[in-house]
Scaffold this active site. Structure first.
Site, PDB file in Angstrom:
ATOM      1  N   SER A 101     -56.693 -31.943   4.862  1.00  0.00           N
ATOM      2  CA  SER A 101     -57.637 -30.905   4.428  1.00  0.00           C
ATOM      3  C   SER A 101     -58.853 -31.474   3.719  1.00  0.00           C
ATOM      4  O   SER A 101     -59.947 -30.923   3.814  1.00  0.00           O
ATOM      5  CB  SER A 101     -56.934 -29.911   3.506  1.00  0.00           C
ATOM      6  OG  SER A 101     -55.914 -29.269   4.217  1.00  0.00           O
ATOM      7  N   GLU A 304     -61.511 -19.672   1.033  1.00  0.00           N
ATOM      8  CA  GLU A 304     -60.370 -20.336   1.667  1.00  0.00           C
ATOM      9  C   GLU A 304     -59.092 -19.496   1.578  1.00  0.00           C
ATOM     10  O   GLU A 304     -58.701 -19.054   0.492  1.00  0.00           O
ATOM     11  CB  GLU A 304     -60.074 -21.693   1.004  1.00  0.00           C
ATOM     12  CG  GLU A 304     -58.907 -22.397   1.718  1.00  0.00           C
ATOM     13  CD  GLU A 304     -58.262 -23.537   0.945  1.00  0.00           C
ATOM     14  OE1 GLU A 304     -58.351 -23.564  -0.294  1.00  0.00           O
ATOM     15  OE2 GLU A 304     -57.643 -24.388   1.600  1.00  0.00           O
ATOM     16  N   ASP A 309     -51.570 -22.963   5.256  1.00  0.00           N
ATOM     17  CA  ASP A 309     -51.135 -24.353   5.425  1.00  0.00           C
ATOM     18  C   ASP A 309     -49.802 -24.609   4.723  1.00  0.00           C
ATOM     19  O   ASP A 309     -48.912 -25.268   5.271  1.00  0.00           O
ATOM     20  CB  ASP A 309     -52.224 -25.263   4.854  1.00  0.00           C
ATOM     21  CG  ASP A 309     -51.852 -26.731   4.882  1.00  0.00           C
ATOM     22  OD1 ASP A 309     -51.730 -27.269   5.998  1.00  0.00           O
ATOM     23  OD2 ASP A 309     -51.697 -27.324   3.810  1.00  0.00           O
ATOM     24  N   ASP A 351     -59.309 -25.926   9.040  1.00  0.00           N
ATOM     25  CA  ASP A 351     -59.539 -27.369   8.896  1.00  0.00           C
ATOM     26  C   ASP A 351     -58.670 -28.167   9.861  1.00  0.00           C
ATOM     27  O   ASP A 351     -58.960 -29.302  10.192  1.00  0.00           O
ATOM     28  CB  ASP A 351     -59.323 -27.811   7.448  1.00  0.00           C
ATOM     29  CG  ASP A 351     -58.042 -27.281   6.838  1.00  0.00           C
ATOM     30  OD1 ASP A 351     -57.287 -26.550   7.532  1.00  0.00           O
ATOM     31  OD2 ASP A 351     -57.775 -27.591   5.670  1.00  0.00           O
ATOM     32  N   HIS A 352     -57.574 -27.532  10.321  1.00  0.00           N
ATOM     33  CA  HIS A 352     -56.640 -28.170  11.266  1.00  0.00           C
ATOM     34  C   HIS A 352     -55.521 -27.166  11.509  1.00  0.00           C
ATOM     35  O   HIS A 352     -55.424 -26.153  10.806  1.00  0.00           O
ATOM     36  CB  HIS A 352     -56.044 -29.459  10.683  1.00  0.00           C
ATOM     37  CG  HIS A 352     -55.493 -29.260   9.298  1.00  0.00           C
ATOM     38  ND1 HIS A 352     -54.317 -28.596   9.065  1.00  0.00           N
ATOM     39  CD2 HIS A 352     -55.996 -29.582   8.082  1.00  0.00           C
ATOM     40  CE1 HIS A 352     -54.113 -28.538   7.763  1.00  0.00           C
ATOM     41  NE2 HIS A 352     -55.116 -29.112   7.140  1.00  0.00           N
TER      42      HIS A 352
HETATM   43 MG    MG Z   1     -56.867 -26.157   1.440  1.00  0.00          MG
HETATM   44 ZN    ZN Z   2     -51.734 -29.302   4.902  1.00  0.00          ZN
END
Ligand code: MG
Ligand code: ZN
Length: 540
Positions: A101, A304, A309, A351-352
């Site tokens: 991240s 965010e 995540d 971010d992924h």
């Molecule tokens: Mg984060």
């Molecule tokens: Zn992560």
């Protein structure tokens, strides 16, 4: 990857391409600007770990859950798609396949390739200007909102410059130096002097009185700096709860938790309580918009959804659904706001991807034959698919989960050691979730082995005995959390869910953009996140 055009960090180069060579002999003071492609306000929403699969979970839920809470069956992503545009972006950092991240957010924030786990610096470790710096230069207001903590990697990358994401006490100081107008999140402990740890000290008592009941007060610092005092001196209004936040009008630092804010299940459970003190991600975002939009020059805001995540690292699918619903609520509020503020660019990305998540068909509980009336079947033929393609009722069961896996194991670990038995774990799991486990499964979840990746000085690999992972244990390096991943594996067949890993994957992420058509065009292609950062910098 080299990107030499459309760079707001390389304005001189771009200007030279646009002008004749002769006129490039000195640095232009006013390089030409593509005025038609600018937005007054830019709102960037990052779902941390929110790959296409995580969005897919929300979409499946919205369309297929028999008793879904989204009564219109449409999500904020439907609105983004119907009114906006879509692109796809690679996320890899410099010289590696998979991003974390910190590097990913740094690439968006700076438009430069970054190294793993670094904050606001390029791949060689040089401090780089961020989108917040650019916005400030233009006289725009700036803001950061996260449901994790303000010193955590994603918000930090937009306003701090550190060699590692774990340097959160330094990050707190950087955040104040950058002086964004609105910062709303958790992470109070990184702003308080070390003495706050001791509940008998005057500073502890003072902070306790300042933040109010129900708030854990401690320090994550190793010095005597009180950054709340620094913030006040810089003109920040300090707010610690929902009602203070909703009265905030100017430059605001809101710290609503000692560390992380509430997870999605907890937030949802308490959302309608009159006495709730912690604001939701949506409420923080709405107030940020109210404050920032007073600036005539416009603003840049990063929001965010940071716990998507975390749910995905632990392979906690029920929690993941709640985190996606939290993000959906927040994005809907942003879109509602933008309805009356058309000169706004909204970009939503991740971010992924985290976890390699998906519903998957299986050999478990294959369907029984049944008659279908269709004429292709004739009189005797039966409809009998070879495999179990998944019952949509699973979606309702995922929603009904009452505690995160993390909270279930917190309950378990709080028991006297003699009571930490497979029977007790089974009882907790079966009380708080719809997917029941057996005693054998509980035993497997609690089984341990010698750590195959033991490193005594390592942050997460330092334990000699760790939960016993049957396959691919290298991809589950947050070993203290691995009982949660084992629980996920135990209920995988019932949930119809597979998780490939306890970390991130290289899956390209979606880039949704919404605003004036001319502003959106550059985002509608195959990008890398460093290029996305450059494009964002050019969009305002
Ligand atoms: Mg984060
Ligand atoms: Zn992560």
């Amino acid at each position: 990857m080299t990107i030499s055009t459309h760079s707001w960090q390389q304005t001189f180069v771009t200007a030279c391409l646009l002008l004749t060579l002769a006129s490039c002999s000195s640095v232009p003071t006013n390089p030409p600007q593509a005025v038609a492609h600018k937005a007054k306000n830019v709102i960037l929403l990052i779902g941390d770990g929110m790959g296409p699969q995580q969005i897919g979970l929300l979409l499946s839920y919205s369309r297929q859950a028999p008793h879904g809470v989204l009564t219109t069956h449409r999500t904020a992503f439907d609105r983004m798609m119907n009114e906006g545009r879509l692109g796809l972006s690679m996320t890899h950092p410099d010289a590696a396949l998979v991003v974390d991240s910190a590097a990913s957010a740094t690439q968006i924030a700076t438009g430069k390739m970054a190294g793993s786990e670094m904050i606001g610096v390029d791949k060689d470790g040089n401090r780089q200007a961020t989108l917040i710096d650019k916005a400030k230069r233009l006289g725009k207001a700036t803001g950061l909102v996260s449901d994790t903590r303000i010193t955590h990697a994603t918000p930090a990358a937009f306003a701090a410059h550190q060699t590692h994401r774990s340097l959160e006490t330094n990050i707190a100081e950087d955040l104040l130096s950058t002086d964004a107008d609105v910062m709303l999140s958790g992470g109070l402990s990184y702003f308080l002097p070390e003495a706050t740890k001791d509940d008998k000290t005057p500073i502890h008592q003072q902070i306790k009185a300042q933040v109010g009941a129900g708030f854990t007060v401690s320090s994550a610092r190793k010095d005597d700096k009180n950054l709340l005092t620094t913030a006040s001196q810089q003109g920040y209004q300090l707010v610690f709860n929902k009602s203070q936040l909703q009265q905030a009008t100017g430059k605001t630092l809101g710290l609503f938790a000692d560390s992380l804010m509430a997870d999605g299940i907890t937030e949802n459970k308490h959302r309608d309580e009159v006495n709730r003190t912690q604001p939701t991600l949506k409420e923080m975002t709405e107030q940020a918009l109210t404050i920032l939009s007073k600036r005539p020059e416009g603003f840049f805001l990063m929001v965010e959804g940071g716990q998507i995540d975390m749910a995905a690292h632990r392979n906690d699918t029920g929690l993941l659904l709640h985190e996606m619903l939290k993000f959906n609520d927040t994005l809907n509020a942003v879109l509602d706001w933008a309805n009356s503020h058309p000169d706004t660019l909204i970009v939503v990305t991740a971010d992924h991807e985290t976890g390699g998540f998906g519903f998957s068909y299986s050999a478990y509980n294959t369907p029984k034959p049944r008659h279908l009336a269709g004429n292709a079947f004739g009189d005797k033929a039966m409809f009998k698919p070879d495999f179990n393609f998944g019952n949509p009722e699973v979606l309702d069961k995922l929603y009904t989960q009452q505690l995160s896996y993390e909270a279930i194991f917190k309950h378990f670990d709080a028991l006297p050691v003699a009571e930490q038995t497979p029977e007790k774990l089974l009882e907790l799991v079966n009380r708080y979730t719809e997917f029941k486990i057996t005693k054998t499964q509980a035993e497997n979840i609690l089984a341990t082995e010698n750590n195959p990746f033991y490193q005594p000085e390592h942050k997460t690999l330092e334990q000699k005995q760790v939960p016993k992972m049957p396959v691919n244990s290298a991809f589950f390096p947050y070993q203290k959390d691995n009982r949660q991943n084992l629980l996920a594996q135990a209920v995988a067949m019932q949930q119809q869910v597979v998780w490939a890993t306890g970390t991130h994957t290289s899956t390209p992420v979606l880039v949704f953009s919404h605003g004036k058509e001319s502003v959106l065009v550059p985002f509608t292609k195959l990008l890398h996140h460093s290029e996305l950062g450059l494009l964002l910098g050019e969009a305002f």
